[in-house]
Scaffold this active site. Structure first.
Site, PDB file in Angstrom:
ATOM      1  N   GLU A   8       0.863  -1.187   0.000  1.00  9.11           N
ATOM      2  CA  GLU A   8       0.000   0.000   0.000  1.00  9.11           C
ATOM      3  C   GLU A   8       0.889   1.221   0.000  1.00  9.11           C
ATOM      4  O   GLU A   8       0.994   1.952   0.993  1.00  9.11           O
ATOM      5  CB  GLU A   8      -0.974   0.020   1.188  1.00  9.11           C
ATOM      6  CG  GLU A   8      -2.110   1.016   0.911  1.00  9.11           C
ATOM      7  CD  GLU A   8      -2.942   1.424   2.109  1.00  9.11           C
ATOM      8  OE1 GLU A   8      -3.516   0.537   2.755  1.00  9.11           O
ATOM      9  OE2 GLU A   8      -3.006   2.647   2.373  1.00  9.11           O
ATOM     10  N   HIS A  10       2.165   4.645  -2.140  1.00  4.54           N
ATOM     11  CA  HIS A  10       1.539   5.538  -3.118  1.00  4.54           C
ATOM     12  C   HIS A  10       2.513   6.510  -3.772  1.00  4.54           C
ATOM     13  O   HIS A  10       3.524   6.890  -3.180  1.00  4.54           O
ATOM     14  CB  HIS A  10       0.434   6.333  -2.446  1.00  4.54           C
ATOM     15  CG  HIS A  10      -0.515   5.484  -1.656  1.00  4.54           C
ATOM     16  ND1 HIS A  10      -1.326   4.533  -2.230  1.00  4.54           N
ATOM     17  CD2 HIS A  10      -0.762   5.417  -0.317  1.00  4.54           C
ATOM     18  CE1 HIS A  10      -2.052   3.936  -1.286  1.00  4.54           C
ATOM     19  NE2 HIS A  10      -1.719   4.444  -0.125  1.00  4.54           N
ATOM     20  N   PHE A  23      -4.187  16.874   4.205  1.00  8.97           N
ATOM     21  CA  PHE A  23      -4.315  15.770   5.165  1.00  8.97           C
ATOM     22  C   PHE A  23      -3.337  15.924   6.330  1.00  8.97           C
ATOM     23  O   PHE A  23      -3.603  15.463   7.435  1.00  8.97           O
ATOM     24  CB  PHE A  23      -4.087  14.416   4.479  1.00  8.97           C
ATOM     25  CG  PHE A  23      -5.273  13.962   3.677  1.00  8.97           C
ATOM     26  CD1 PHE A  23      -6.407  13.481   4.308  1.00  8.97           C
ATOM     27  CD2 PHE A  23      -5.266  14.039   2.294  1.00  8.97           C
ATOM     28  CE1 PHE A  23      -7.515  13.080   3.586  1.00  8.97           C
ATOM     29  CE2 PHE A  23      -6.376  13.638   1.558  1.00  8.97           C
ATOM     30  CZ  PHE A  23      -7.491  13.159   2.200  1.00  8.97           C
ATOM     31  N   HIS A 164      -9.106   0.843  -1.076  1.00  7.99           N
ATOM     32  CA  HIS A 164      -8.356   1.816  -0.278  1.00  7.99           C
ATOM     33  C   HIS A 164      -9.297   2.921   0.210  1.00  7.99           C
ATOM     34  O   HIS A 164     -10.263   3.260  -0.468  1.00  7.99           O
ATOM     35  CB  HIS A 164      -7.232   2.408  -1.149  1.00  7.99           C
ATOM     36  CG  HIS A 164      -6.348   3.366  -0.430  1.00  7.99           C
ATOM     37  ND1 HIS A 164      -6.639   4.716  -0.331  1.00  7.99           N
ATOM     38  CD2 HIS A 164      -5.184   3.170   0.223  1.00  7.99           C
ATOM     39  CE1 HIS A 164      -5.666   5.293   0.366  1.00  7.99           C
ATOM     40  NE2 HIS A 164      -4.773   4.390   0.708  1.00  7.99           N
ATOM     41  N   ASP A 287       2.317   2.184   3.864  1.00  5.25           N
ATOM     42  CA  ASP A 287       1.465   3.326   3.513  1.00  5.25           C
ATOM     43  C   ASP A 287       2.323   4.565   3.267  1.00  5.25           C
ATOM     44  O   ASP A 287       1.925   5.675   3.576  1.00  5.25           O
ATOM     45  CB  ASP A 287       0.384   3.619   4.563  1.00  5.25           C
ATOM     46  CG  ASP A 287      -0.848   4.317   3.960  1.00  5.25           C
ATOM     47  OD1 ASP A 287      -0.801   4.691   2.768  1.00  5.25           O
ATOM     48  OD2 ASP A 287      -1.842   4.492   4.691  1.00  5.25           O
TER      49      ASP A 287
HETATM   50 MN    MN Z   1      -2.861   4.484   1.754  1.00  6.04          MN
END
Ligand code: MN
Length: 325
Positions: A8, A10, A23, A164, A287
């Protein structure tokens, strides 16, 4: 542990980079932006330092899912997927790819997934929750009947689908009003994604397409902790479940889902997930760049689990699921 595989992780392209702004605190934006746009340099350095041999890359969120115009959504998905294909080709032993998919148009999404898997060797799709359609205020979820042909394609291609998170739309966020701190990874991401996953399970999708394999991040978005209660509410009443699917919800969770450790580096939580779904269906992830690879790896490498389970979760489960040589 060396040789970990993470899935996961990105990146962003110029067209989607601003989806990741807001965020984190503004002071972190320069750093986050640089992390998202880099693929070949710092990312590989950090992977080397943390024992991550390979990462399966995916576009940032919500990106394609937040583009209500289906033609534009397809265009951005194709730009991102073509770029990702080129990047993977530069470092094929370190990177593989998940396709971004314009599910505003299920047929276009099925064709794009097929193109990515068959022509470019992608390992599956990663989709950021519901897609916005029409004026952008409508959220569509993938248990709806119009997505059944798309799911048939996913099953035929025999590739996993990563569901996701994204935040709920403003008009669907009444419960969070005045409590913005609960949005994003704190709580809203997990709530949104867990409900979407439950909708898929209860819809009967997995009765029709039993080979489908869905991946959830963040140690299952809270679902392992709640799985027994979902099937056993008011158990003395003996009421049949009131959903289209044929089996208890947990049966689908155990047969059609995999979880990753992304952004949830907590041994207590990992052990709960292992007790519910089993070590064969849990996969290491960080992540990046929203979390740090070293935070994920330092925790995972020392977590109080057996070495056999560490090898499965860190590496061999991913090799099996994605048919990596
Ligand atoms: Mn993620």
């Amino acid at each position: 542990m060396h040789g970990k595989i993470a899935l996961e992780e990105h990146f962003a392209i110029p067209e989607t980079i601003m989806d990741s702004a807001g965020f984190l605190a503004d002071v972190s934006w320069t750093e986050l932006r640089a992390r998202l746009l880099d693929i070949q340099e710092r990312r590989i350095r950090e992977m080397d330092e943390t024992g991550i041999e390979m990462t399966i890359l995916s576009l940032n969120a919500p990106a394609v899912q937040a583009i209500p115009d289906p033609a534009k959504a397809l265009e951005i998905a194709r730009i991102a997927n073509d770029y990702l294909g080129e990047q993977v080709a530069k470092s094929p032993t370190r990177f593989r790819a998940f396709a971004a998919l314009p599910l505003q148009d299920p047929d276009a999404a099925a064709r794009e997934l097929t193109r990515c898997v068959k022509d470019m060797g992608f390992l599956g799709g990663l989709v950021n929750g519901f897609s916005q359609v029409g004026d952008g205020k409508k959220a569509i979820y993938y248990d709806l009947p119009q997505f059944r042909p798309f799911w048939a394609t996913v099953e035929d291609l025999d590739v996993p689908f990563y569901l996701h998170p994204r935040n709920p739309l403003p008009q669907d966020s009444a419960i969070y009003e005045g409590h913005g701190w609960l949005m994003g990874p704190t709580w809203a991401f997990g709530q949104e994604t867990a409900v979407h996953a439950l909708r898929l399970m209860g819809s009967g999708l997995f009765d029709v397409h039993p080979k489908l394999q869905i991946i959830l991040g963040h140690m299952g978005e809270g679902l392992p902790y709640s799985m027994w209660r979902i099937d056993n509410r008011n158990g003395w009443v003996k009421a049949p479940p009131n959903y289209p699917a044929k089996k208890p919800i947990a049966d689908y969770f155990h047969a059609n889902f995999h979880l990753t450790t992304s952004g949830n580096f907590r041994t207590q939580t990992l052990i709960d997930a292992m007790l519910e779904i089993g070590a064969d269906r849990i996969l290491f992830s960080a992540d990046w760049p929203f979390e740090n690879m070293d935070h994920a790896a330092t925790w995972f490498d020392a977590a109080s689990i057996s070495e056999a389970d560490r090898l499965k979760i860190g590496r061999t489960n991913a090799q099996k699921l994605f048919k990596l040589a």
